[in-house]
Design a protein around this motif. Structure first.
Motif, PDB file in Angstrom:
ATOM      1  N   HIS A 112       0.819  -1.214   0.000  1.00  0.00           N
ATOM      2  CA  HIS A 112       0.000   0.000   0.000  1.00  0.00           C
ATOM      3  C   HIS A 112       0.854   1.267   0.000  1.00  0.00           C
ATOM      4  CE1 HIS A 112      -3.992  -1.441   0.116  1.00  0.00           C
ATOM      5  NE2 HIS A 112      -3.936  -2.008   1.307  1.00  0.00           N
ATOM      6  N   LEU A 113       1.996   1.221   0.677  1.00  0.00           N
ATOM      7  CA  LEU A 113       2.799   2.437   0.824  1.00  0.00           C
ATOM      8  C   LEU A 113       3.331   2.932  -0.516  1.00  0.00           C
ATOM      9  CD1 LEU A 113       4.735   1.812   4.154  1.00  0.00           C
ATOM     10  CD2 LEU A 113       2.741   3.242   3.767  1.00  0.00           C
ATOM     11  N   GLU A 114       3.270   2.082  -1.541  1.00  0.00           N
ATOM     12  CA  GLU A 114       3.713   2.525  -2.865  1.00  0.00           C
ATOM     13  C   GLU A 114       2.565   3.086  -3.682  1.00  0.00           C
ATOM     14  OE1 GLU A 114       6.095  -0.242  -4.944  1.00  0.00           O
ATOM     15  OE2 GLU A 114       7.304  -0.720  -3.184  1.00  0.00           O
ATOM     16  N   ASP A 115       1.372   2.981  -3.149  1.00  0.00           N
ATOM     17  CA  ASP A 115       0.191   3.476  -3.841  1.00  0.00           C
ATOM     18  C   ASP A 115      -0.103   4.894  -3.336  1.00  0.00           C
ATOM     19  OD1 ASP A 115      -2.303   4.108  -4.712  1.00  0.00           O
ATOM     20  OD2 ASP A 115      -3.225   2.177  -4.215  1.00  0.00           O
ATOM     21  N   LEU A 116       0.250   5.877  -4.159  1.00  0.00           N
ATOM     22  CA  LEU A 116       0.177   7.269  -3.691  1.00  0.00           C
ATOM     23  C   LEU A 116      -1.229   7.699  -3.308  1.00  0.00           C
ATOM     24  CD1 LEU A 116       2.712   9.261  -5.889  1.00  0.00           C
ATOM     25  CD2 LEU A 116       2.928   8.471  -3.535  1.00  0.00           C
ATOM     26  N   ASP A 117      -2.250   7.192  -4.017  1.00  0.00           N
ATOM     27  CA  ASP A 117      -3.626   7.583  -3.682  1.00  0.00           C
ATOM     28  C   ASP A 117      -4.007   7.045  -2.312  1.00  0.00           C
ATOM     29  OD1 ASP A 117      -3.961   8.923  -6.017  1.00  0.00           O
ATOM     30  OD2 ASP A 117      -4.817   7.220  -7.099  1.00  0.00           O
ATOM     31  N   TRP A 118      -3.666   5.781  -2.067  1.00  0.00           N
ATOM     32  CA  TRP A 118      -3.958   5.161  -0.771  1.00  0.00           C
ATOM     33  C   TRP A 118      -3.251   5.938   0.333  1.00  0.00           C
ATOM     34  CZ3 TRP A 118      -1.487   2.848   3.354  1.00  0.00           C
ATOM     35  CH2 TRP A 118      -2.277   2.030   4.185  1.00  0.00           C
ATOM     36  N   LEU A 119      -1.970   6.227   0.062  1.00  0.00           N
ATOM     37  CA  LEU A 119      -1.145   6.915   1.050  1.00  0.00           C
ATOM     38  C   LEU A 119      -1.701   8.296   1.378  1.00  0.00           C
ATOM     39  CD1 LEU A 119       1.429   6.118   2.470  1.00  0.00           C
ATOM     40  CD2 LEU A 119       2.724   7.323   0.721  1.00  0.00           C
ATOM     41  N   ALA A 120      -2.138   9.005   0.337  1.00  0.00           N
ATOM     42  CA  ALA A 120      -2.659  10.366   0.549  1.00  0.00           C
ATOM     43  C   ALA A 120      -3.912  10.317   1.420  1.00  0.00           C
ATOM     44  CB  ALA A 120      -2.967  11.023  -0.791  1.00  0.00           C
ATOM     45  N   THR A 121      -4.800   9.355   1.135  1.00  0.00           N
ATOM     46  CA  THR A 121      -6.028   9.228   1.918  1.00  0.00           C
ATOM     47  C   THR A 121      -5.713   8.918   3.377  1.00  0.00           C
ATOM     48  OG1 THR A 121      -7.046   8.306  -0.048  1.00  0.00           O
ATOM     49  CG2 THR A 121      -8.276   8.071   2.005  1.00  0.00           C
ATOM     50  N   VAL A 122      -4.828   7.929   3.582  1.00  0.00           N
ATOM     51  CA  VAL A 122      -4.488   7.513   4.945  1.00  0.00           C
ATOM     52  C   VAL A 122      -3.779   8.650   5.689  1.00  0.00           C
ATOM     53  CG1 VAL A 122      -3.002   5.971   6.275  1.00  0.00           C
ATOM     54  CG2 VAL A 122      -4.504   5.037   4.528  1.00  0.00           C
ATOM     55  N   ALA A 123      -2.862   9.342   5.005  1.00  0.00           N
ATOM     56  CA  ALA A 123      -2.126  10.434   5.652  1.00  0.00           C
ATOM     57  C   ALA A 123      -3.097  11.540   6.077  1.00  0.00           C
ATOM     58  CB  ALA A 123      -1.070  10.985   4.707  1.00  0.00           C
ATOM     59  N   HIS A 124      -4.058  11.823   5.211  1.00  0.00           N
ATOM     60  CA  HIS A 124      -5.039  12.868   5.498  1.00  0.00           C
ATOM     61  C   HIS A 124      -5.871  12.500   6.729  1.00  0.00           C
ATOM     62  CE1 HIS A 124      -7.701  16.171   4.596  1.00  0.00           C
ATOM     63  NE2 HIS A 124      -8.721  15.360   4.782  1.00  0.00           N
ATOM     64  N   ARG A 125      -6.359  11.236   6.778  1.00  0.00           N
ATOM     65  CA  ARG A 125      -7.177  10.806   7.920  1.00  0.00           C
ATOM     66  C   ARG A 125      -6.340  10.721   9.193  1.00  0.00           C
ATOM     67  NH1 ARG A 125     -10.476   5.901   5.019  1.00  0.00           N
ATOM     68  NH2 ARG A 125     -11.767   7.194   3.651  1.00  0.00           N
ATOM     69  N   HIS A 126      -5.088  10.257   9.052  1.00  0.00           N
ATOM     70  CA  HIS A 126      -4.167  10.164  10.180  1.00  0.00           C
ATOM     71  C   HIS A 126      -4.021  11.552  10.821  1.00  0.00           C
ATOM     72  CE1 HIS A 126      -0.496   8.622  12.244  1.00  0.00           C
ATOM     73  NE2 HIS A 126      -0.031   9.846  12.056  1.00  0.00           N
ATOM     74  N   GLN A 127      -3.784  12.536   9.960  1.00  0.00           N
ATOM     75  CA  GLN A 127      -3.595  13.895  10.461  1.00  0.00           C
ATOM     76  C   GLN A 127      -4.863  14.440  11.090  1.00  0.00           C
ATOM     77  OE1 GLN A 127      -1.984  16.656   7.622  1.00  0.00           O
ATOM     78  NE2 GLN A 127      -2.222  18.355   9.042  1.00  0.00           N
ATOM     79  N   ALA A 128      -6.030  14.105  10.496  1.00  0.00           N
ATOM     80  CA  ALA A 128      -7.300  14.590  11.036  1.00  0.00           C
ATOM     81  C   ALA A 128      -7.521  14.062  12.456  1.00  0.00           C
ATOM     82  CB  ALA A 128      -8.448  14.177  10.118  1.00  0.00           C
ATOM     83  N   VAL A 129      -7.180  12.770  12.689  1.00  0.00           N
ATOM     84  CA  VAL A 129      -7.350  12.196  14.028  1.00  0.00           C
ATOM     85  C   VAL A 129      -6.432  12.916  15.014  1.00  0.00           C
ATOM     86  CG1 VAL A 129      -7.019  10.134  15.446  1.00  0.00           C
ATOM     87  CG2 VAL A 129      -8.074   9.932  13.183  1.00  0.00           C
ATOM     88  N   ILE A 130      -5.177  13.162  14.597  1.00  0.00           N
ATOM     89  CA  ILE A 130      -4.232  13.822  15.493  1.00  0.00           C
ATOM     90  C   ILE A 130      -4.676  15.247  15.811  1.00  0.00           C
ATOM     91  CG2 ILE A 130      -1.874  14.700  15.642  1.00  0.00           C
ATOM     92  CD1 ILE A 130      -1.020  12.082  14.251  1.00  0.00           C
ATOM     93  N   GLU A 131      -5.178  15.944  14.780  1.00  0.00           N
ATOM     94  CA  GLU A 131      -5.681  17.305  15.020  1.00  0.00           C
ATOM     95  C   GLU A 131      -6.839  17.275  16.025  1.00  0.00           C
ATOM     96  OE1 GLU A 131      -4.448  20.124  13.878  1.00  0.00           O
ATOM     97  OE2 GLU A 131      -2.994  19.326  12.443  1.00  0.00           O
ATOM     98  N   ALA A 132      -7.746  16.285  15.858  1.00  0.00           N
ATOM     99  CA  ALA A 132      -8.894  16.181  16.754  1.00  0.00           C
ATOM    100  C   ALA A 132      -8.431  15.892  18.182  1.00  0.00           C
ATOM    101  CB  ALA A 132      -9.846  15.086  16.271  1.00  0.00           C
ATOM    102  N   ALA A 133      -7.486  14.962  18.320  1.00  0.00           N
ATOM    103  CA  ALA A 133      -6.979  14.616  19.651  1.00  0.00           C
ATOM    104  C   ALA A 133      -6.275  15.819  20.260  1.00  0.00           C
ATOM    105  CB  ALA A 133      -6.017  13.432  19.547  1.00  0.00           C
ATOM    106  N   SER A 134      -5.519  16.533  19.412  1.00  0.00           N
ATOM    107  CA  SER A 134      -4.756  17.672  19.885  1.00  0.00           C
ATOM    108  C   SER A 134      -5.675  18.782  20.388  1.00  0.00           C
ATOM    109  CB  SER A 134      -3.860  18.177  18.756  1.00  0.00           C
ATOM    110  OG  SER A 134      -3.272  19.390  19.122  1.00  0.00           O
ATOM    111  N   SER A 135      -6.785  19.022  19.672  1.00  0.00           N
ATOM    112  CA  SER A 135      -7.661  20.108  20.140  1.00  0.00           C
ATOM    113  C   SER A 135      -8.488  19.664  21.345  1.00  0.00           C
ATOM    114  CB  SER A 135      -8.538  20.645  19.005  1.00  0.00           C
ATOM    115  OG  SER A 135      -9.260  19.601  18.411  1.00  0.00           O
ATOM    116  N   ALA A 136      -8.638  18.339  21.546  1.00  0.00           N
ATOM    117  CA  ALA A 136      -9.387  17.870  22.715  1.00  0.00           C
ATOM    118  C   ALA A 136      -8.524  17.835  23.975  1.00  0.00           C
ATOM    119  CB  ALA A 136      -9.966  16.485  22.443  1.00  0.00           C
ATOM    120  N   ALA A 137      -7.209  17.587  23.811  1.00  0.00           N
ATOM    121  CA  ALA A 137      -6.333  17.409  24.967  1.00  0.00           C
ATOM    122  C   ALA A 137      -5.742  18.748  25.402  1.00  0.00           C
ATOM    123  CB  ALA A 137      -5.206  16.436  24.626  1.00  0.00           C
ATOM    124  N   ALA A 138      -5.914  19.058  26.691  1.00  0.00           N
ATOM    125  CA  ALA A 138      -5.488  20.367  27.185  1.00  0.00           C
ATOM    126  C   ALA A 138      -3.968  20.550  27.095  1.00  0.00           C
ATOM    127  CB  ALA A 138      -5.956  20.554  28.613  1.00  0.00           C
TER     128      ALA A 138
END
Lengths: 284, 94
Positions: free
Chosen positions: A74-100
């Motif tokens: 999968h890591l060689e599939d740029l479309d897959w990677l872009a989707t996963v990277a985007h969702r990965h970052q979204a989860v981290i942003e959500a956790a970051s804004s929730a955690a004081a």
């Protein structure tokens, strides 16, 4: 697969680590009273796995996609990677804004066999994780890139006129020598300027991380990327840092350079060195 | 990787081959020019030698520009990315 009960449910994908008291409940939600959990890279609800005074922000993902072998494919599939990277970052942003007090973001595709192996990691690295959380508490990451501005177009090469001191060949050599010296001079000046910019910005940052300059053929910028750096900045110093960047943005054209600022980000570049294993799967 | 299509287009192959050949010639041309300029700076060439080397380099540069134009390459196209070692040719050089 080692045949334990969790194996059927897939693997555990770890997004971030935070302090236990910062994230309440069983799932990560966009806000305390929001009923629906945040979804992760595989569309799964993001869970909170507690151990000691830490909490892992994790999701159950199918082994068919995230086990070592399919993951490498999968890591060689740029479309897959872009989707996963985007969702990965979204989860981290959500956790970051929730955690004081902030979270420690993990790199893409950090995967554990089951809850027990994730807890084992939280136990084994407890000291380093706690120290990193303390260090990154109240900080953000800013990205700064410095590019050369496209130079003035050189006039078309014309056959040099033979001068009194020699023929066409010697005139050509003299001109190329002068051009080369001018190029070297420009390059030295640009290097000095980049060093000055980095020093000025580093003065109002907690920490810095230099990335390899971008390959100009893969970038949309016309110039060459001379500096590609991340700066870890205390939220309290944020305005001082961005003011310094603005000053550099204004000075840069005089040096034939352009400064670009991105952020603020969750401090990815400064968490990666203290957390997690170098490769994706660990602790089986 | 199984998903990437292999293209065996005659023109593409020839263009890629020309690009590689021209890149290597350009590397040699730049090395010779640098060497010549250094020797001129050191003053260990006679005027006739300087004239001959200068003419040769100039004709080579013109010929390179012609070949580049014929195959539709920009000067910056003639380079190889050596990964962690960076590009084969200095980026700003013409």
């Amino acid at each position: 697969m080692n045949g334990n009960a969790d194996a059927a449910a897939g693997l555990l994908y770890l997004y971030a680590v935070a302090r236990d008291t910062d994230l309440p409940g069983r799932h990560l939600t966009p806000s305390p009273h929001h009923p629906r959990p945040v979804t992760g890279v595989a569309g799964e609800p993001v869970e909170l796995v507690r151990h000691l005074d830490l909490v892992g922000v994790a999701g159950r993902v199918p082994a068919a996609d995230f086990d070592e072998e399919p993951l490498h494919r999968h890591l060689e599939d740029l479309d897959w990677l872009a989707t996963v990277a985007h969702r990965h970052q979204a989860v981290i942003e959500a956790a970051s804004s929730a955690a004081a007090t902030g979270v420690l973001p993990l790199r893409l595709a950090t995967v554990y066999r089951d809850e027990e192996s994730l807890r084992r990691m939280l136990r084994a690295r407890h000291e380093a994780l706690t120290a990193a959380l303390g260090r990154l508490d109240g900080t953000v990451e800013w990205g700064v890139k410095v590019y050369t501005l496209p130079g003035p177009e050189k006039e078309e090469r014309t056959t040099p006129a033979p001068s009194a001191s020699g023929g066409v060949g010697r005139a050509y050599l003299r001109r190329r020598g002068a051009e080369r010296r001018a190029d070297e001079h420009r390059a030295r000046q640009a290097d000095d300027a980049v060093r000055q910019i980095h020093t000025a910005l580093a003065a109002s940052a907690e920490d810095t991380h230099l990335h390899a300059p971008q390959n100009s053929r893969l970038s949309t910028h016309p110039g060459h990327n001379l500096l590609n750096a991340s700066y870890l900045v205390r939220r309290d110093d944020d305005s001082a840092f961005t003011a310094e960047v603005r000053a550099q943005v204004e000075r840069a054209p005089a040096w034939g350079l352009m400064v670009e600022l991105t952020g603020p980000w969750v401090p990815y570049s400064f968490a990666a060195t203290t957390t997690g294993p170098a490769d994706g799967t660990d602790d089986r | 990787m199984t998903t990437r299509r292999v293209e065996l287009d005659q023109d593409t192959v020839e263009r890629d081959l020309m690009k590689l050949v021209l890149t290597l010639i350009e590397l040699l041309r730049q090395l010779m020019e640098r060497q010549a300029l250094r020797r001129v700076d050191q003053g260990d060439l006679s005027e006739e030698q300087e004239e001959r080397i200068g003419l040769t380099l100039m004709l080579l540069a013109d010929r390179m520009a012609e070949l580049r134009d014929r195959y539709g390459f920009e000067p910056g196209d003639l380079n190889l990315d050596l990964g962690p070692l960076g590009p084969l040719l200095p980026p700003a050089d013409r």
